[in-house]
Scaffold this active site. Structure first.
Site, short mmCIF file in Angstrom:
data_model
loop_
_atom_site.label_atom_id
_atom_site.label_comp_id
_atom_site.label_asym_id
_atom_site.label_seq_id
_atom_site.Cartn_x
_atom_site.Cartn_y
_atom_site.Cartn_z
N LYS A 279 -54.94 18.43 -32.59
CA LYS A 279 -55.25 17.45 -33.66
C LYS A 279 -54.45 16.17 -33.45
CE LYS A 279 -53.87 20.40 -36.88
NZ LYS A 279 -53.50 21.56 -36.06
N ARG B 220 -55.34 21.84 -46.07
CA ARG B 220 -55.06 23.11 -45.41
C ARG B 220 -55.31 24.30 -46.31
NH1 ARG B 220 -51.05 21.06 -41.38
NH2 ARG B 220 -50.78 22.74 -39.90
N ARG C 48 -44.77 22.59 -25.74
CA ARG C 48 -44.76 21.22 -26.29
C ARG C 48 -43.34 20.66 -26.35
NH1 ARG C 48 -47.70 20.08 -31.75
NH2 ARG C 48 -46.56 21.96 -32.33
N ARG D 9 -39.83 21.27 -30.97
CA ARG D 9 -39.96 21.27 -32.44
C ARG D 9 -39.39 22.56 -33.03
NH1 ARG D 9 -45.85 19.46 -34.63
NH2 ARG D 9 -45.71 21.43 -35.79
N ARG E 42 -47.30 30.76 -38.50
CA ARG E 42 -48.23 29.62 -38.63
C ARG E 42 -49.68 30.06 -38.38
NH1 ARG E 42 -45.49 25.69 -34.49
NH2 ARG E 42 -47.21 24.25 -34.90
#
Ligand code: AP5
Length: 226
Positions: free
Chosen positions: A13, A88, A127, A160, A171
């Site tokens: 996203k 969400r 990431r 992160r 998540r």
């Protein structure tokens, strides 16, 4: 244009959102980024939200909705915006409709990125992000020119706080239980387009192009890898 980017953690996203912003000239509103920025500033609301997101849990609706209400009424959003990570929950989707109707607006489209589970894990574990300018990298599929240094601003890259295996598991479970039902909500309203996002970012962006035309984006040519 008011476009929602939808998909599980790691679906791309943020990556596609950056390309869409460049192409359409409207701001992107990422609730995840807002929470990380507020926490970094040490604001009480940011620190409260941090207790949830570092564990991978959704931040309570009351907190999220208050922030979104203020943001979408900002002057830079008057010609439209792209939402990344909001809504969400079905309750958030219903509230968004109400907030937009206050100013005679509505959601023009919802773009859902579908990615295989294994690929989501690979993307999240690999990431690296720049907390200074917000750029995102991946250790193998999108590495910076110099290891752990941001190409854009020279800051050190970070992992992160919620990109660890325990938080990722929560998540993904939160997504399945609370966020996936939002797809049905928008599908029933004829607003949903699903894109196969098991591909490189440029290929996905070319798939996104047709939807951008439909939601009112007048596109300038964009080099997706530049
Ligand atoms: P948020 O920041 O929104 O995180 P997320 O939804 O988990 O999504 P990500 O940012 O992890 O992934 P992405 O889909 O943007 O993928 P990206 O492009 O970075 O939210 C964080 C937390 O805040 C939530 O868990 C929640 O606690 C809270 N929160 C936020 N909004 C909320 C709300 N509305 N209500 C309640 N709580 C909320 O890509 C991932 C990686 O893959 C990158 O390394 C990238 O380089 C790489 N990559 C991207 N595309 C490709 C590709 N095509 N091929 C190969 N690699 C790729």
């Amino acid at each position: 244009m008011i476009l929602i980017l939808f998909g599980p953690p790691g679906a791309g996203k943020g990556t596609q959102g950056a390309l869409i912003v460049k192409a359409c000239g409207v701001p992107k509103i990422s609730t995840g980024e807002i929470f990380r920025d507020l926490a970094a500033e040490g604001s009480p609301l940011g620190l409260k939200a941090k207790r949830y997101w570092t564990q991978g849990k959704l931040v309570p609706d009351e907190i999220v909705v208050g922030l979104i209400r203020e943001r979408i009424h900002s002057s830079d959003c008057k010609n439209g915006f792209v939402l990344d990570g909001f809504p969400r929950t079905v309750r958030q989707a219903e509230t968004l409709n109400l907030l937009l109707s206050e100013s005679g607006r509505h959601v023009d489209g919802v773009l859902s990125f579908a990615v295989d589970h294994e690929e989501l894990l690979r993307r999240l574990i690999g990431r690296r992000t720049c907390n200074n300018c917000g750029a995102a990298y991946h250790v193998t599929s999108l590495p910076p020119g110099q290891e752990n240094v941001c190409d854009h601003c020279g800051h050190a890259l970070e992992h992160r706080a919620d990109d660890n295996p325990e938080a990722i598991k929560v998540r993904l479970a939160e997504y399945d239980a609370k966020t996936a039902p939002v797809l049905t909500y928008y599908s029933e309203r004829g607003l949903l387009t699903t894109v196969d996002a098991n591909a490189d970012p440029s290929t996905i962006f070319s798939r996104v192009g047709e939807v951008l035309g439909r939601v009112g984006c007048v596109q300038e040519p964009v080099n997706a890898v530049g």
